[in-house]
Design a protein around this motif. Structure first.
Motif: not given
Ligand SMILES: Cc1cc2nc3c(=O)[nH]c(=O)nc-3n(C[C@H](O)[C@H](O)[C@H](O)COP(=O)(O)O)c2cc1C
Ligand code: FES
Lengths: 442, 180
Positions: A336-348
């Motif tokens: 269910t995890a969104s790779i886009v959202e997860n990557l957003y947390t890393f990039s932030r």
């Protein structure tokens, strides 16, 4: 059950205290080293053990120790890197909180090998409650003659201090850490000179991770050769893995290097499988900085062999199909995890943590965050997917310290392995832009 | 409190500061800056005003700019006043995967503030932060030196209630220095 060299006694009641720790055989490595070994013999054992730095880069510890400039007239320092800020990593905290004397013991034995008379533990400021725990352990070590003047009646003397930081991931980078320890902003230094030649106060300095220093204790106790028998090839000994995310049993596990990744994720001894009976989607195996891998690539290498928890096996296939062991921060994502959202947390995260010295990193990490933000919010453009890759490429290799790579790799790998998800996110935005335009004309 | 009250450490804090300075070699007392700023933040209501920073500079015999540039670099130093309890919620990957968004939304709602704001009664300031090394016990928040882990909205409600009743200023420092 695998061998436990670091966490063997962690569940012993009172193991935080000197008394219990000592009863369980604690400080034997100090006695052995100071009373029966020359400093260089200690270094030799560490070399033979094949121990590699547990902070992330995996550099051979014994070799690093031999680089220390021993001809210099200046004092030498050992600085323990307890900054632990790589997202997904919490093993040093666990070790320091529950086994403070193991770190203190490792610091004494290692300082002896390096000829350091003063050593510091640089700990991230947010771990302030652990500062207290370490201070207490140090105080007990002084009271029992393991620190201070003429330790155990030998002519070796050592002072050990804990130094808190104040919130900055970059201070985990060793030269930024040294700047910070000197009371400055944590801006990484240009290398060379390396800390082994000019580190703290421009004196010869070794910086090692908490777990690396703790591992010196069993190495001296059982001998380097015995330690090297554990593990596979150049990945010797045991390693602490911080497991988090969508698994049944998050926590810190000591593994023998070489167990299959699949066993680590599904065995009840470790992660206990994916939570809520869901399927595995992706894993970030070594802390936020390493490439993300989809489920099929994390279990088997491109050659079809089972992937193992070792430096080499995880890296097999390079950036095309592999990843890295890194700091051992093992983040698991379910279907269910969104790779886009997860990557957003890393990039932030990387944008927030860039020290700002180098333009490609300072500006580039901001771009990455911004692009991912608009993809996530549905305001992106089709070109954004390639733009992400291009920005990441323009950061990589163009900065003083590897924070640039740390910010770029997760982006490049996420887009490589999950491109469709990014394109869908971008399409979602285009659609909504069209819809918006339509709405506006009505 | 008079406007012109002189900015000065208490006798105890000053003694602690001296002890911290003694941990570094002769001439390298600037190394004590970050630990002493933590001490100052606890002494002076949870933030570092220009006057406090100038005072710390004088203690260490360094230029005020050397203090300002450090304070603005590190995320744990507040250069503006904050509420009595600073609530810092982690929002990085592992916490996000386990529902930190919901925790942040709940606190915002409950306290009627946005991230970065202080509640009308001056009791709480809400901040989002990056990974605090509690990824295995996510989601989590930090208040002062304390980590609150495996959060649920119910646990958050309980915590806010407890903090409100305790009515104490949160501090990262809890007897950081032992006597030696
Ligand atoms: C951006 C960045 C952050 C780092 N953070 C940490 C950290 O939190 N802890 C750590 O031990 N090493 C960290 N490192 C690695 C250190 O620079 C250094 O290699 C390490 O402390 C050496 O110790 P080891 O050889 O025992 O691993 C980081 C490196 C970079 C580039
Ligand atoms: S991601 Fe929240 S504590 Fe690590």
């Amino acid at each position: 059950m695998g061998k436990k060299l670091l966490l063997e006694h962690i569940n012993e009641p009172g193991i935080q205290s000197f008394e219990v720790y000592r009863k369980k055989g604690g400080y034997a490595s100090v006695e052995k080293a100071l009373k029966s070994m020359k400093p260089d013999e200690v270094t030799e054992e560490v070399k033979r053990s094949g121990l590699r730095g547990r902070g992330g880069a995996g550099f051979p510890t014994g070799m690093k120790w031999t680089f220390l400039d021993r001809r210099s007239e200046k004092p030498r320092y050992l600085v323990c890197n307890a900054d632990e800020s790589e997202p997904g990593t919490f093993k040093d905290r666990y070790l320091m909180e529950h086994l403070p004397h193991l770190l203190v013991e490792g610091m004494i034995t290692s300082s002896y090998a390096l000829g350091a008379k003063t050593s510091y533990i640089y700990i991230r400021g947010e771990y302030m409650y652990i500062v207290r725990i370490l201070e207490k352990a140090i105080e007990e070590a002084y009271a029992n003659g393991f620190l201070g003047k003429n330790i155990l009646g030998t002519d070796y003397s050592l002072d050990l201090y804990v130094h808190p930081g104040a919130g900055a991931y970059i201070c985990g980078e060793e030269t930024a850490l040294l700047e910070s320890l000197e009371g400055k902003r944590g801006n990484p230094r240009l290398k060379p000179p390396f800390p082994a030649i000019a580190g703290l106060y421009a004196c010869p300095t070794v910086v090692n991770n908490v777990e690396t220093i703790a591992a010196v204790v069993p190495i001296i106790n059982i001998g380097g050769d015995e330690y090297a028998k554990i593990g596979v090839g150049k990945s010797t000994g045991t390693k602490l893995i911080s497991a988090s995310g969508h698994i049944n049993k998050p926590g810190v596990y000591e593994i023998e290097l070489g167990i299959p990744v699949e066993e680590f994720i599904f065995s009840d001894e470790y992660c206990g499988g994916i939570w809520k009976d869901r399927r595995l989607k992706a894993v970030v195996a070594g802390g936020s900085s390493v490439p993300i891998l989809p489920a099929d690539l994390i279990f088997t290498t491109a050659k079809g062999e089972p992937r193992l928890m070792t430096y080499e096996s995880l890296a097999d296939g390079g950036f095309a199909t592999g990843t890295m062991l890194g700091s051992g921060g093992f983040i698991v994502m379910d279907e269910t995890a969104s790779i886009v959202e997860n990557l957003y947390t890393f990039s932030r995260f990387y944008h927030h943590e860039s020290c700002g010295q180098c333009s490609p990193c300072r500006e580039g990490t901001g771009w990455l965050e911004k692009i991912l933000h608009r993809l996530r919010e549905g305001h992106g453009k089709k070109e954004d997917v390639d733009l992400l890759v291009s920005v990441a490429k323009n950061i990589e290799g163009k900065t003083i310290c590897p924070l640039g790579e740390a910010a770029a790799w997760p982006v490049a790998s996420a887009v490589k392995h999950f491109r469709k998800e990014f394109e869908e996110a971008a399409a979602r935005l285009q659609l909504s832009a069209v819809q918006k335009a339509e709405l506006a004309t009505h | 409190m008079s406007e012109n009250k002189k900015i000065e450490f208490s006798i105890e804090a000053l003694a602690t500061a001296k002890k911290i300075m003694a941990r570094y070699p002769e001439g390298k007392q600037k190394s004590a800056l970050i630990p002493i700023l933590h001490l100052a933040q606890t002494e002076f209501n949870g933030w570092l005003s220009a006057e406090v920073m100038d005072y710390v500079a004088s203690l260490l015999s360094i230029k005020p700019i050397e203090v300002y540039e450090v304070v603005t670099f590190y995320s744990m130093f507040n250069s503006k006043p904050v509420g009595k309890c600073l609530i810092e919620v982690c929002q990085t990957s592992s916490c996000w995967l386990r529902g930190s968004d919901e925790i942040v939304a709940h606190i915002k709602n409950k306290l009627n503030i946005n991230v970065g704001e202080t509640s009308a009664d001056g009791m709480f300031t809400l901040k989002t932060v990056e990974c605090l090394g509690s990824c295995g016990t996510a989601p989590m928040l930090q208040c002062g030196a304390d980590f609150h882990e495996n959060l649920t909205v119910e646990k958050v409600d309980e915590l806010l209630e407890k903090l409100r009743n305790k009515n104490e200023r949160s501090s990262y420092l809890k007897s950081m220095i032992t006597d030696r």
